[in-house]
Design an enzyme around this catalytic site. Sequence first.
Site, short mmCIF file in Angstrom:
data_model
loop_
_atom_site.label_atom_id
_atom_site.label_comp_id
_atom_site.label_asym_id
_atom_site.label_seq_id
_atom_site.Cartn_x
_atom_site.Cartn_y
_atom_site.Cartn_z
N ARG A 69 51.95 70.49 -58.39
CA ARG A 69 51.20 69.38 -58.98
C ARG A 69 51.55 69.26 -60.45
NH1 ARG A 69 46.65 70.41 -60.89
NH2 ARG A 69 45.86 71.65 -59.15
N TYR A 122 48.74 41.10 -60.10
CA TYR A 122 48.65 41.77 -58.82
C TYR A 122 47.17 42.00 -58.49
CZ TYR A 122 49.17 45.30 -55.23
OH TYR A 122 49.08 46.01 -54.07
N ASP A 195 53.38 45.55 -66.97
CA ASP A 195 53.73 45.87 -65.58
C ASP A 195 55.11 45.27 -65.34
OD1 ASP A 195 54.11 45.88 -62.81
OD2 ASP A 195 51.97 45.63 -62.38
N LYS A 220 58.44 48.89 -54.98
CA LYS A 220 59.09 47.59 -54.90
C LYS A 220 60.59 47.73 -55.22
CE LYS A 220 54.83 46.53 -54.10
NZ LYS A 220 53.91 46.05 -55.14
C1 LIG Z 1 52.59 46.34 -55.61
C2 LIG Z 1 52.27 46.14 -57.02
C3 LIG Z 1 51.41 47.03 -57.69
C4 LIG Z 1 50.70 48.18 -57.00
O1 LIG Z 1 51.60 49.16 -56.55
P1 LIG Z 1 51.36 50.08 -55.25
O2 LIG Z 1 52.61 50.90 -55.20
O3 LIG Z 1 51.18 49.16 -54.08
O4 LIG Z 1 50.13 50.89 -55.50
C5 LIG Z 1 51.20 46.81 -59.04
N1 LIG Z 1 51.77 45.78 -59.70
C6 LIG Z 1 52.59 44.90 -59.07
C7 LIG Z 1 53.20 43.78 -59.86
C8 LIG Z 1 52.86 45.06 -57.72
O5 LIG Z 1 53.66 44.17 -57.11
#
Ligand SMILES: *Cc1c(COP(=O)(O)O)cnc(C)c1O
Length: 413
Positions: A69, A122, A195, A220
């Site tokens: 961890r 998101y 983000d 993603k």
């Molecule tokens: C999918 C997504 C998230 C969240 O990520 P997870 O891996 O699903 O927890 C945050 N910001 C954006 C822009 C996303 O597309």
Amino acid sequence: MTHTPEHPTSDATTPSAHDWSATGLATRAIHAGQAPDAATGAVVTPIYQVSTYKQDGVGGLRGGYEYSRSGNPTRDALQEALASVESGERAFALASGLAAEDVLLRAILRPGGHIVMPDDAYGGTYRLVHRVLGAWGVEHTPVNTSDPAAVAAAIQPGRTAAVWVETPSNPLLGVSDIAVLADVAHAAGALLVVDNTFATPALQQPLTLGADAVVHSTTKYIGGHSDVVGGAVVTAPGAVLPSGATGPTGSQALADAVGFYQNAAGAVAGPFDAWLTLRGLKTLSLRMERHSSNAAAVAQFLESHPKVASVLYPGLASHPQHDLAARQMSAFGGMVSFRTGSLDSALAVVDRTKIFLLAESLGGVESLIEHPGKMTHASVAGSALEVPEDLVRVSVGIEDLDDLVADLAQALA
Ligand SMILES: *Cc1c(COP(=O)(O)O)cnc(C)c1O
């Protein structure tokens, strides 16, 4: 990259570590943090599927490793690579994008604190801030972050800890000026968080433009193959906590606070997930070129189609922030949204494509299509983040362009 004993990097075990900072992004994505294995010369970082490490006498740690961890060599390799490609100081790999956001928000906010949020974001980010942090007394103000004056007006100096931005945004593909918003946030003692999931470091470098931290859903584009869920926080060189606050380790450094919460709250990326993400990262540059060129052509096709009311893509001259996007990004990415004029026609299109798979998520090699109002953004219905009901979002993959255009053409016919 800077090292601490609690967060050893693969350099600690590898004598042939090299300084990759002068090399290009595609080179760093393949090599930074990923020196050949010291014991065997394996050219790919091994999956250290292990929870604990034998100590050579009490406290005699090899390479600083004690418990997975707190530190794991596969995760460390990913973290060093992510810090390098984002031009950051340190990176932290978590079990999901939302786990990464949670760790960063805990590091910078306190009960009674305030955050300025995008009014197009998101849905899960909004739910985390509204439903989870809200219960701990954190308040938020949603604003259109494409308008710096609106952001400045929403900031409560002395109370606002951070301005949070998604650019391009999800699902409306709005673009916000990172450099200007960094100045706006810093003038009020707040941090700017970006983000960077949609653009990726291959197309946009928020930390170089003045942001204090970047978050990713590595699920993603960075993972890129729809086979792993993960997230990351990357901190800017020298970034400190808002308003000179001292974090849980007695340090003002943002990275120290994020590292503390990564270990203390514990939602770390597992070794196999870290390895898959690192494998995806190696081809990020190449994939983003193809995602971007395919998406640009798909956006043009949609814009000329009589059954499409409007197309939202930063690469189109018709996009309201096209000039800003062209300055801030090296290409416009693989996400395209469009409006069909009615809920029924939007639902019909997402139902009829054959290559574009009807699914949530984005950023994989395969093309996906979805209806944000009923799928990814259902949780923001009735809020300031509600999306138009005739909106369709596509994640344009890296298949042959002609096949993608033909698929959309038959679905719209
Ligand atoms: C999918 C997504 C998230 C969240 O990520 P997870 O891996 O699903 O927890 C945050 N910001 C954006 C822009 C996303 O597309």
